[in-house]
Design a protein around this motif. Sequence first.
Motif, PDB file in Angstrom:
ATOM      1  N   VAL A 102       0.852  -1.187   0.000  1.00 35.17           N
ATOM      2  CA  VAL A 102       0.000   0.000   0.000  1.00 35.17           C
ATOM      3  C   VAL A 102       0.883   1.229   0.000  1.00 35.17           C
ATOM      4  CG1 VAL A 102      -1.765   1.285   1.259  1.00 35.17           C
ATOM      5  CG2 VAL A 102      -1.836  -1.217   1.215  1.00 35.17           C
ATOM      6  N   ASP A 106      -0.871   7.751  -1.265  1.00 37.16           N
ATOM      7  CA  ASP A 106      -2.262   7.678  -1.712  1.00 37.16           C
ATOM      8  C   ASP A 106      -3.048   6.526  -1.117  1.00 37.16           C
ATOM      9  OD1 ASP A 106      -1.004   5.615  -2.967  1.00 37.16           O
ATOM     10  OD2 ASP A 106      -1.150   6.451  -4.987  1.00 37.16           O
ATOM     11  N   GLY A 107      -2.381   5.603  -0.409  1.00 33.19           N
ATOM     12  CA  GLY A 107      -3.076   4.473   0.201  1.00 33.19           C
ATOM     13  C   GLY A 107      -3.574   3.432  -0.781  1.00 33.19           C
ATOM     14  N   LYS A 108      -3.112   3.475  -2.021  1.00 37.52           N
ATOM     15  CA  LYS A 108      -3.532   2.522  -3.045  1.00 37.52           C
ATOM     16  C   LYS A 108      -2.612   1.307  -3.066  1.00 37.52           C
ATOM     17  CE  LYS A 108      -5.546   6.008  -6.134  1.00 37.52           C
ATOM     18  NZ  LYS A 108      -5.518   6.602  -7.504  1.00 37.52           N
ATOM     19  N   THR A 215      -4.978  -6.092   3.107  1.00 36.26           N
ATOM     20  CA  THR A 215      -4.603  -4.717   2.792  1.00 36.26           C
ATOM     21  C   THR A 215      -4.153  -3.974   4.031  1.00 36.26           C
ATOM     22  OG1 THR A 215      -6.213  -4.694   0.997  1.00 36.26           O
ATOM     23  CG2 THR A 215      -5.418  -2.572   1.756  1.00 36.26           C
ATOM     24  N   SER A 216      -4.838  -4.232   5.145  1.00 36.97           N
ATOM     25  CA  SER A 216      -4.448  -3.588   6.399  1.00 36.97           C
ATOM     26  C   SER A 216      -3.076  -4.049   6.829  1.00 36.97           C
ATOM     27  CB  SER A 216      -5.477  -3.908   7.484  1.00 36.97           C
ATOM     28  OG  SER A 216      -6.759  -3.462   7.115  1.00 36.97           O
ATOM     29  N   ALA A 219      -0.477  -2.396   4.726  1.00 38.92           N
ATOM     30  CA  ALA A 219      -0.318  -1.005   5.082  1.00 38.92           C
ATOM     31  C   ALA A 219       0.557  -0.828   6.311  1.00 38.92           C
ATOM     32  CB  ALA A 219      -1.687  -0.360   5.332  1.00 38.92           C
TER      33      ALA A 219
END
Length: 221
Positions: A102, A106-108, A215-216, A219
Amino acid sequence: MEEGIKEGADKAAATTEAGGEANKSTATSAAGSSGMADVTFKSIGDVLKLLPTATVIVYEVLNPIVTNTGNCGAVGYKIATGILLAVSAFFCAFSTFTDSYVGADDGKVKYGLVTPRGLLPFTDGGAATSGRDFSKYRLRFGDFVHAAFAVAVFAAVSLLADANTVACFYPSLRDKQKEVVMALPVVVGAVASVVFVVFPSTRHGIGYPPSKSGTSALASQ
């Protein structure tokens, strides 16, 4: 007279009962066949989860076209089918050597190629601009195992379970395809269980999208 009526009634009841039992037997048999089919298709679905999603979708879309829905009378159809199989198998292997993370800005979710030194991002500027340590994504032996296994699963599914491919290359196997489709998920599932226990993989590369929890986790890396 009364005895005759009773005998007729008894015979009618016996006939009705026999008919009911036959209907129950037929319904049970049909339900059993339907249940077996559901289990089989669910098993095939579980097997397909081991393959990159995009590659499987592209193959399933193009397969009826290049195989002429199984009527490969001309040599060109067989060549086109062989090329599609080879390209799809390559991407099955290639996808296992990719991973995702991630982006800090931008967190993408972004993807990169796994190398012996770490992850090589496709679009990002790299560790210098993202401030991320990509060495933890470095190439491992298990990646080669998963690549070989992905190709083997794709070959088994496409060459043995796909009706168009079977009809194109070896039509004599069509009579036995049902037995192959029934047995294939069980065999592949058993082998997959052993492979993933010995060589677990946490990568979420191209075709293996990360879940929300995944995803978390990415990140936080």
